[in-house]
Enzyme design. Structure first.
Site, mmCIF file in Angstrom:
data_model
loop_
_atom_site.group_PDB
_atom_site.id
_atom_site.type_symbol
_atom_site.label_atom_id
_atom_site.label_comp_id
_atom_site.label_asym_id
_atom_site.label_seq_id
_atom_site.Cartn_x
_atom_site.Cartn_y
_atom_site.Cartn_z
ATOM 1 N N ARG A 47 0.844 -1.208 0.000
ATOM 2 C CA ARG A 47 0.000 0.000 0.000
ATOM 3 C C ARG A 47 0.871 1.247 0.000
ATOM 4 O O ARG A 47 0.701 2.144 0.834
ATOM 5 C CB ARG A 47 -0.951 0.032 1.198
ATOM 6 C CG ARG A 47 -2.134 -0.882 1.014
ATOM 7 C CD ARG A 47 -3.190 -0.613 2.087
ATOM 8 N NE ARG A 47 -4.453 -1.215 1.718
ATOM 9 C CZ ARG A 47 -5.274 -1.786 2.588
ATOM 10 N NH1 ARG A 47 -4.989 -1.820 3.855
ATOM 11 N NH2 ARG A 47 -6.403 -2.303 2.157
ATOM 12 N N HIS A 48 1.831 1.266 -0.882
ATOM 13 C CA HIS A 48 2.678 2.442 -1.040
ATOM 14 C C HIS A 48 3.376 2.368 -2.395
ATOM 15 O O HIS A 48 3.305 1.342 -3.090
ATOM 16 C CB HIS A 48 3.711 2.525 0.105
ATOM 17 C CG HIS A 48 4.579 1.316 0.227
ATOM 18 N ND1 HIS A 48 4.488 0.417 1.251
ATOM 19 C CD2 HIS A 48 5.550 0.850 -0.586
ATOM 20 C CE1 HIS A 48 5.358 -0.544 1.084
ATOM 21 N NE2 HIS A 48 6.017 -0.310 -0.030
#
Ligand code: T46
Length: 133
Positions: A47-48
């Protein structure tokens, strides 16, 4: 958005071996190696995106799913083959999910750990792509 690297499996009567060499069968000098394991199946990791970091992901055992997103297009890839690496360059949003209980994910990275290279908010990632920061 990503490249699949086919590592040569060197096999003989004793079993198999894969050799990985920075700037040879991986397209950067390897400065860091880490691995992810014991991740529960309902967990989402990643999630980045990274501003500069290049990485190769290799699923050594079990399986997991990788979702990558360049801000325009998303793709989902099943990682379950220890002879294949997934090369991800900078500015690609990534999410890892559906880990099997025996999943061991090896990651080769082009640089040391640096929190300031991470973009951890999706809206910030989109802003960076538009040329903002
Ligand atoms: C990525 C995906 C595939 C360190 O101290 N050194 C390290 O080299 C790394 C990778 C992490 N950490 C610390 C930072 C956090 O306190 O370990 C903790 C967990 O890291 P993070 O939440 O970033 O883990 P993931 O699995 O969400 O992401 C990792 C990598 O950080 C990332 O670059 O692409 O795996």
């Amino acid at each position: 958005m990503y490249q699949i690297i086919d590592f040569k499996e060197i096999g003989d009567s004793r079993g198999s071996l894969v050799a990985i060499e920075g700037s040879k069968n991986v397209p950067f000098e390897i400065k860091r190696i880490y691995y992810i394991f014991n991740t529960h199946s309902d967990v989402v990791r990643g999630r980045h995106a990274h501003k500069k970091l290049k990485q190769v992901l290799i699923c050594l055992s079990g399986s997991c799913m990788l979702r990558i997103d360049n801000g325009f297009r998303k793709e989902e890839i099943l990682l379950n083959d220890r002879t294949k690496g997934i090369y991800i360059g900078p500015m690609i949003w990534r999410e890892l999910y559906s880990f099997s209980s025996d999943c061991v994910l090896l990651v080769l990275a082009s640089d040391h750990y640096n929190e300031s290279d991470y973009i951890r908010e999706y809206s910030t990632f989109l802003d960076f792509l538009k040329g903002g920061s």
